[in-house]
Structure formats: C-alpha cells, structure tokens
Design an enzyme around this catalytic site. Structure first.
Site, PDB file in Angstrom:
ATOM      1  N   GLU A 248       6.245   2.149  -5.118  1.00 17.36           N
ATOM      2  CA  GLU A 248       6.559   3.244  -4.171  1.00 17.36           C
ATOM      3  C   GLU A 248       7.915   3.885  -4.490  1.00 17.36           C
ATOM      4  O   GLU A 248       8.719   4.162  -3.605  1.00 17.36           O
ATOM      5  CB  GLU A 248       6.565   2.710  -2.722  1.00 17.36           C
ATOM      6  CG  GLU A 248       5.280   2.018  -2.324  1.00 17.36           C
ATOM      7  CD  GLU A 248       5.222   1.583  -0.869  1.00 17.36           C
ATOM      8  OE1 GLU A 248       6.077   2.002  -0.074  1.00 17.36           O
ATOM      9  OE2 GLU A 248       4.310   0.801  -0.535  1.00 17.36           O
TER      10      GLU A 248
ATOM     11  N   ASP B 254       6.107  -5.513  -1.422  1.00 11.90           N
ATOM     12  CA  ASP B 254       7.200  -5.549  -0.447  1.00 11.90           C
ATOM     13  C   ASP B 254       8.362  -4.676  -0.901  1.00 11.90           C
ATOM     14  O   ASP B 254       8.406  -4.236  -2.055  1.00 11.90           O
ATOM     15  CB  ASP B 254       7.676  -6.978  -0.183  1.00 11.90           C
ATOM     16  CG  ASP B 254       8.024  -7.197   1.295  1.00 11.90           C
ATOM     17  OD1 ASP B 254       8.685  -6.323   1.892  1.00 11.90           O
ATOM     18  OD2 ASP B 254       7.627  -8.234   1.858  1.00 11.90           O
TER      19      ASP B 254
ATOM     20  N   GLU C 161       4.623  -5.976   3.012  1.00 18.52           N
ATOM     21  CA  GLU C 161       5.846  -6.165   3.817  1.00 18.52           C
ATOM     22  C   GLU C 161       5.755  -7.344   4.778  1.00 18.52           C
ATOM     23  O   GLU C 161       6.101  -7.233   5.960  1.00 18.52           O
ATOM     24  CB  GLU C 161       6.178  -4.867   4.578  1.00 18.52           C
ATOM     25  CG  GLU C 161       6.380  -3.703   3.643  1.00 18.52           C
ATOM     26  CD  GLU C 161       6.644  -2.373   4.341  1.00 18.52           C
ATOM     27  OE1 GLU C 161       6.814  -2.368   5.566  1.00 18.52           O
ATOM     28  OE2 GLU C 161       6.688  -1.353   3.650  1.00 18.52           O
TER      29      GLU C 161
END
Ligand code: G3I
Length: 433
Positions: free
Chosen positions: A332, A263, A208
């Site tokens: 994720e 990200d 991120e």
C-alpha cells in the site's frame, strides 16, 4: 545527498513548463476523488513544444515530467520493473470503465491491482444473509478482459470496515460468542474466496491484526473484537487462532490463491515489526498456510529512513528459513508530504518539494530493486495512482490536501514518476555531495 534549491533559471523553466501545460484537458480538481475526463493519449497540441523545445527533446532535459500519464512515449512503469517485481496500484471499479483515462493509465503502468475498498466485508456482507458482489464482480470482469492483470483481494479479516453485525450476538453484553463470530468468518471466507477461486491470485487474508503500542494482537481498546471474542481455540496459550482459522479456511476455499498477512508501520516501528514477526514465525512453525507477508508502507517524506525499511524487509525475509517460498510484498505504498504530527492543511508543491519527493521515490525504488534481486521482494503496490484519489487527502487532518503519489490531480506524471523511472532525469535539481 543534499537537495539543492533550484537555481532561478531552472525554477523559471519549470514554472514555464507548468504554465505551458495548463492547457492540457484537465480533471475537475477536488479534495475527494475527482472525476477524470477522458483525454487523448497523445500529447495535446499545447504541450508539444516548451518554449523552443519539443516534448521529446525536453525528455532529455529533465522536463518531460509534465506529460500526461497516458502519453504514448511515457515509459510504462510496469515495464521499467519487469525484471524486478510486479508493480501495482489500489483501484476502484469506477476507475475501470473501459476507454477512460484511468482505465488506460492503469493498464499502461501497472500489472497488479488491489481493490481499495470494494472487497471489504462491510460492503460485501452488510447484513446477515446478504452478500453484494456487484462491485467485486466488476473487478473480476476487468481481470477477465485483461488476462495479464493480476488481481489482489483486499481484505477478509480486519477490525475496520467489517460489518458491525458480525460482532453482535448472544454473548455477554450483546456481543457475539466465539462460535457465532467463527461461523460468520467461515461463511464469509467460503463464500467470497470460493466465488473468486482461480480469479484472485493474492488475498490479504488478515489485515492490521497487531497493535501499534504493544506489537501484540490488537485488543478491544484498539477497536478489534477478533482476538477478544474468538480467543484461544486450540488451548496453546496464544490467541492467534482467528488468524490461523482464516488462513486454513482461505486455503481450503482456493488452494491456489496466495495468502498474505498484511500490516502497517512494519517498515518504521521495531516494536510492531517484532510482534508481527514473532507471530508469523510461530504460525509458520505450526504449519499455518501463510504464503506471504504484506508491508503496507504508508510512509512520509522524511520518515522512516530507507535503511530502516530495508532492514524490515530483510528481517521478514529470514522467515524463508521456515517457508522457503515466502512472498514479501509492499502492498500500500504512498509517501505523505507531511510528518505525522504536522497539522498543516497545505504544502507548497514548489520545485524544491517536488524534487524532494522525487528523490524519496528514487531512493525507495533503488532499494526495492536491490531487495528484489536478493529474492526478498516480489511485488510493490501503490495505494492509488493519482494524488486526487489518495486517502491521505483529509486524513489524518480533515481538509488537508496531500500529494503522495506518482501522478498529479490532472493525471500528469510528476517529477516523482521520473525519480522512479530514471533518477538521472532529476539530477539537474539535486546536488551530490
Ligand atoms: O462509501 C461511503 C460514501 O457512501 C459516503 O458518502 C462517504 C462519506 O464519508 O464515505 C464513503 O466511504 C468511505 C470509503 O473510504 C469509500 O470512499 C469511508 O468514509 C472512508 O473511511 C473510507 O476510507 C478508506 C479507508 O481504508 C477506511 O479505513 C480509504 O478509502 C482506503 O484507502 C483505506 O485503505 C486502508 C486499507 O484498506 C488498509 N490499510 C490502510 C489503508 C489506508 O487507510
């Protein structure tokens, strides 16, 4: 494709099935991570029949989705996609006690595992000179005991869940200097990646780093000290240096580990995708050892479109012109039942909403399969395996209950599970136009 409201008779059948399954030994249901009791891996007596229908017969009537995740005849998710991609989940070591349902579920359905929280620097290196590897060591022991389980380390360099002391020091306003922060990052990567050399196959090296509003590197007002403190070390005009150094250090600490830059919102925000893409391209062109990109994919029921997600994967896949071996992972995945702006605390998981989620997952996994067949997708990791453990409970709205995963709070396979495994099983509730 249009979702059809279930006919009353179907809804009644599902309702009966839900009722019939209420006797399954259940987990304690809470909005935080519930403690799951150990239950049998065969069907409990109470659900061997549904009305006059046996469980195995029910399988062919689209009703089988109320089976426990560990039920023997429930297809193993990882086997369903064995020819396509690795299939994984985020996990915590308290879910990996041998013999528990969560342990059995993890090994039955997944072949790649990411530590949800326990390998984050705030826990591993809470203060100067202190390293606590108790939880990560348990994760490694799980991998040692199950040689087919592939381990992902998450994460080394992130603005969040990094210890505050890293960013304090002898610089202006008590902030760390570039040298101080670099020294801490170096020690951390050498110690952690070095300790697990040969054990962790993939590392989310940098997480991120890019801003939602600009697509450029995250700055102080976006809670990141990395670029502002470390700055442009090599004088080439960009501040990707903290990322570059992290990758060089990780490569040196474990030359065989695959190093990922990870990200979120890449699948739904062109500005973020473009900024991320340009940065990775520039670093790959300079020879920075980035082995792969991670698309987090915290998505919602209705956003983004599958085509946008697909286009993001395909754009990132063009980086293979620079690194032909570039790995693309979905790292994720979860599907919130709420739109981002929705303030509600609950959503009725009636048959219609269960079906919508199932169709969403079916569409996603169809697309993932297509991209895997093109060589564009190597791994799909879900951010958890049952609704009760999801970070999306309570976030972004405190007190909220969400249902974003494939198994429910009692570790029962949801219709979404069947959407992923075999979409024909949810056809009864869907009308093709
Ligand atoms: O461990 C403490 C506990 O001692 C304390 O009592 C409790 C009180 O709130 O907090 C516990 O820590 C929580 C931690 O999860 C472990 O459960 C933190 O408050 C909570 O903020 C933290 O949330 C994690 C979040 O990252 C932190 O940013 C989520 O579980 C985790 O799923 C989430 O994962 C991130 C990925 O790492 C990166 N991408 C986004 C993803 C979702 O936010």
């Amino acid at each position: 494709m249009k979702i059809k409201i279930l006919k009353p008779v179907t809804a009644i059948a599902i309702a009966m099935l839900f009722t019939a399954c209420n006797n399954v030994p259940a987990a304690v249901v809470t909005d935080t991570v519930p403690e799951i009791q150990n239950t049998t891996t065969s069907a409990p007596a109470e659900i061997t029949t549904v009305g006059e229908t046996t469980v195995d017969e029910a399988m062919f009537e689209g009703k089988e989705y109320r089976l426990p995740a560990t039920y023997e005849t429930l297809p193993n998710l990882k086997d369903v996609f064995a020819d396509d991609f690795y299939l994984g989940t985020a996990i915590n070591t308290f879910q990996l006690e041998e013999g528990t349902d969560t342990y059995n579920l993890a090994l039955k359905h997944f072949n790649i595992f990411t530590t949800e929280n326990e390998m984050k620097p705030v826990y591993v290196n809470p203060s100067e000179g202190v390293f606590d590897f108790a939880a990560p060591d348990k994760f490694i022991a799980f991998g040692d005991a199950n040689p087919d389980a592939i381990l992902r380390g998450h994460t080394l360099v992130w603005h969040s869940q990094a210890p505050e002391w890293w960013f304090k020091g002898s610089g202006e306003g008590g902030r760390a200097t570039s040298d101080e922060l670099m020294a801490r990052m170096t020690e951390y990567i050498n110690t952690t990646v070095g300790r697990y050399k040969g054990k962790i196959k993939y590392w989310d090296v940098v997480n991120e780093a890019f801003s939602d509003s600009t697509g450029q590197l995250r700055q102080l007002h976006e809670q990141s000290y990395w670029a502002p403190i470390i700055g442009d070390l090599d004088g080439d005009g960009d501040e990707y240096d903290f990322i570059e150094q992290a990758f060089y250090l990780a490569r040196e600490a474990d030359p065989d580990a695959k190093l990922i830059i990870n990200d979120y919102n890449l699948e739904q925000d062109p500005r973020k995708l473009n900024g991320f893409y340009d940065a990775v391209k520039s670093m790959l062109e300079q020879g920075v050892p980035i082995d792969g990109v991670g698309i987090q994919a915290h998505i919602q029921l209705e956003w983004p479109s599958i085509i946008n997600f697909k286009m993001a994967i395909e754009k990132l896949a063009t980086l293979k012109e620079i690194n032909p071996d570039l790995i693309i992972q979905v790292t994720e995945l979860d599907v919130s039942m709420y739109a981002w702006s929705d303030q509600s605390l609950t959503v009725d998981m009636n048959a219609e909403n269960e079906t919508k989620l199932a169709v969403r997952y079916a569409d996603l996994f169809d697309m993932f399969r297509e991209e895997a067949a093109k060589g564009n997708l190597e791994t799909v990791v879900m951010w958890g395996f049952y609704d009760g453990m999801s970070w999306l409970n309570d976030y972004p709205i405190p007190g909220r209950t969400n249902h974003p995963l494939l198994f429910d709070r009692d570790l029962i396979a949801k219709p979404a599970f069947w959407g992923v495994v075999d979409r024909t099983k949810i056809d009864a509730a869907v009308e093709e136009e």
